[in-house]
Design a protein around this motif. Structure first.
Motif, PDB file in Angstrom:
ATOM      1  N   ALA A 222      11.409  -5.498   3.563  1.00 15.42           N
ATOM      2  CA  ALA A 222      11.336  -4.813   4.851  1.00 15.42           C
ATOM      3  C   ALA A 222      11.371  -3.304   4.631  1.00 15.42           C
ATOM      4  O   ALA A 222      12.062  -2.804   3.751  1.00 15.42           O
ATOM      5  CB  ALA A 222      12.498  -5.257   5.736  1.00 15.42           C
ATOM      6  N   ASN A 223      10.613  -2.584   5.456  1.00 14.40           N
ATOM      7  CA  ASN A 223      10.558  -1.117   5.390  1.00 14.40           C
ATOM      8  C   ASN A 223      10.208  -0.614   3.988  1.00 14.40           C
ATOM      9  O   ASN A 223      10.751   0.398   3.513  1.00 14.40           O
ATOM     10  CB  ASN A 223      11.891  -0.507   5.846  1.00 14.40           C
ATOM     11  N   ALA A 224       9.324  -1.340   3.305  1.00 14.49           N
ATOM     12  CA  ALA A 224       8.929  -0.951   1.951  1.00 14.49           C
ATOM     13  C   ALA A 224       8.173   0.366   1.990  1.00 14.49           C
ATOM     14  O   ALA A 224       7.290   0.568   2.819  1.00 14.49           O
ATOM     15  CB  ALA A 224       8.061  -2.037   1.329  1.00 14.49           C
ATOM     16  N   ALA A 225       8.535   1.274   1.106  1.00 13.69           N
ATOM     17  CA  ALA A 225       7.890   2.585   1.024  1.00 13.69           C
ATOM     18  C   ALA A 225       7.169   2.705  -0.313  1.00 13.69           C
ATOM     19  O   ALA A 225       7.549   2.058  -1.293  1.00 13.69           O
ATOM     20  CB  ALA A 225       8.920   3.702   1.162  1.00 13.69           C
ATOM     21  N   PRO A 226       6.117   3.523  -0.373  1.00 11.83           N
ATOM     22  CA  PRO A 226       5.444   3.747  -1.658  1.00 11.83           C
ATOM     23  C   PRO A 226       6.413   4.280  -2.698  1.00 11.83           C
ATOM     24  O   PRO A 226       7.329   5.052  -2.387  1.00 11.83           O
ATOM     25  CB  PRO A 226       4.365   4.786  -1.303  1.00 11.83           C
TER      26      PRO A 226
END
Length: 432
Positions: free
Chosen positions: A401-405
């Motif tokens: 969840a809410n994975a960012a680069p």
């Protein structure tokens, strides 16, 4: 905006320089820090005494165009243990030689092999949830090695993948000089020599074969001007080293977006299922636009560097030897000054006749004398891989969840998993 290049001004500096507080903030959020600092201090500012950050496409273009003169690229010093000048000469000579072989007409001769190689690479993946990035690296790596070497490809993948990781990590290390990379640098030196020796042996066997095959190596060896083996090896070496991490990362971003956007995936599927065999970019305009847009939104090579070789003025500021210029394709690609709605993923922006950006604001493969000469092959592999997956597979994705680069050596997606499930339409097409 930058100042007149003939006017020397005081360069803004990040308060605290490269001290521990700033370094901690940068390591925690690299893209966020660069974005914030650029907004505060302008398109040219200093981070500590040795780093100059540039965030204007015209200035970045000047740096890239003047590379090998006023600026120098960090040379991957794994080819020769000689002087910097000798390293640069050998590296550029290999790039010029390689550029003669990575030509659209020659690559097109391998189109059928490319489709077969991509299909084989996906089919060979285990029928289970896989780490997205690793799976995409295997797809691209296996396909590119097969295109390059044909029947000689199978023994090459594992060793070449590790060599690619080590060589690119050393050549893209900005915070640590090559001699400080320690064990990885030594592995890169060994891997480079091993790859060179193995390619020489392959070319010797192919030269002696009674009938030419359909790989890029065979096509190059069959050229009427008879390219020397070292030139052919340079073409193949560049393709193999660059054919693992960077295109694999780009494909991972494509799959991630395809799984999130049913509307986009439906359009890709419709185009792929009506395209002719061995479809090219002209037959897959939306797919090509989608790949270009993903390279804009998530450029794998998100940060580049050039060292100042001689005293030079840039944007009204004096730079001196020993300083390093950093610039981020990611920041350029997301700047509202150079793009319309850069925060939105719009493949359609690439379907018109005019470029959808300001001059020099799109740098997925770099530019200037050190532009990625494998970009044509890489782009073709990505377009055809996306078309294959959209046409024949269902993409089942799991990601945090809410994975960012994750911006490190490459800009990679957060740890996600994917399962490739053949669709009934894809199975019917393969049977026909």
């Amino acid at each position: 905006m930058f100042t007149d290049p003939d006017v020397t001004t005081v360069m803004p500096q990040v308060p605290g320089g490269a001290g521990l507080r700033n370094q901690y903030a940068y390591d925690k959020d690299r893209i966020g820090c660069l974005t914030d600092w650029s907004a505060r201090y302008g398109d040219v500012f200093q981070y500590g005494s040795a780093i100059v950050v540039v965030n204007h496409p015209e200035l970045v273009h000047q740096v890239l165009a003047r590379t090998n003169r006023e600026f120098s690229a960090t040379v991957p010093m794994v080819e020769h243990q000689q002087t910097a000048a000798e390293n640069l000469d050998a590296w550029m000579r290999g790039r010029r030689q390689g550029g003669r072989g990575i030509h659209p007409d020659l690559i097109e001769q391998c189109d059928q092999r490319l489709d077969q190689a991509l299909a084989a690479a996906v089919t060979a993946l285990p029928d289970k949830r896989l780490v997205l990035l690793a799976a995409c690296e295997r797809i691209c790596g296996h396909a590119i090695i097969d295109i390059c070497l044909g029947d000689e490809a199978p023994p090459f993948y594992e060793r070449t993948a590790k060599a690619s990781d080590d060589i690119l990590a050393v050549s893209r290390t900005f915070d640590t000089p090559p001699w400080g990379a320690g064990r990885r640098y030594r592995r890169a030196v060994k891997a480079e020599r091993d790859l060179t020796d193995r390619l020489a042996a392959v070319l010797g066997r192919l030269r002696a074969a009674p009938e030419p095959g359909s790989s890029l190596a065979d096509v190059l060896l069959a050229r009427p001007d008879r390219m020397p083996d070292p030139v052919v090896a340079a073409v193949l070496r560049i393709s193999l080293i660059g054919g693992h991490g960077t295109p694999g990362t780009a494909l991972a971003w494509c799959i991630r977006e395809m799984s999130r956007r049913p509307d986009l995936l439906a359009r890709l599927q419709a185009e792929a299922r009506t395209a002719p065999p061995q479809a090219g970019e002209a037959d897959l305009p939306y797919t090509a636009g989608f790949v270009k847009e993903m390279l804009r939104f998530y450029p794998p090579t998100w940060l580049l560097a050039r060292d100042v070789a001689t005293p030079v003025a840039l944007g009204g500021h004096e730079l001196r030897p020993g300083q390093r210029v950093l610039f981020s394709p990611y920041l350029l690609h997301h700047d509202e000054r150079w793009w319309d709605a850069p925060a939105e993923i719009r493949p359609e922006r690439w379907l018109g006749e005019e470029k959808p950006h300001a001059p020099h604001a799109y740098l997925p493969f770099g530019a200037g004398p050190r532009v990625c000469i494998g970009s044509l092959l890489g782009l073709k592999v990505l377009v055809r891989a996306v078309a294959l997956l959209a046409r024949d597979y269902e993409l089942n994705m799991d990601e945090p969840a809410n994975a960012a680069p994750q911006p490190d050596i490459l800009l990679v997606p957060a740890r996600a998993k994917v399962r490739f499930v053949p669709t009934s339409a894809g199975q019917d097409l393969r049977r026909s």
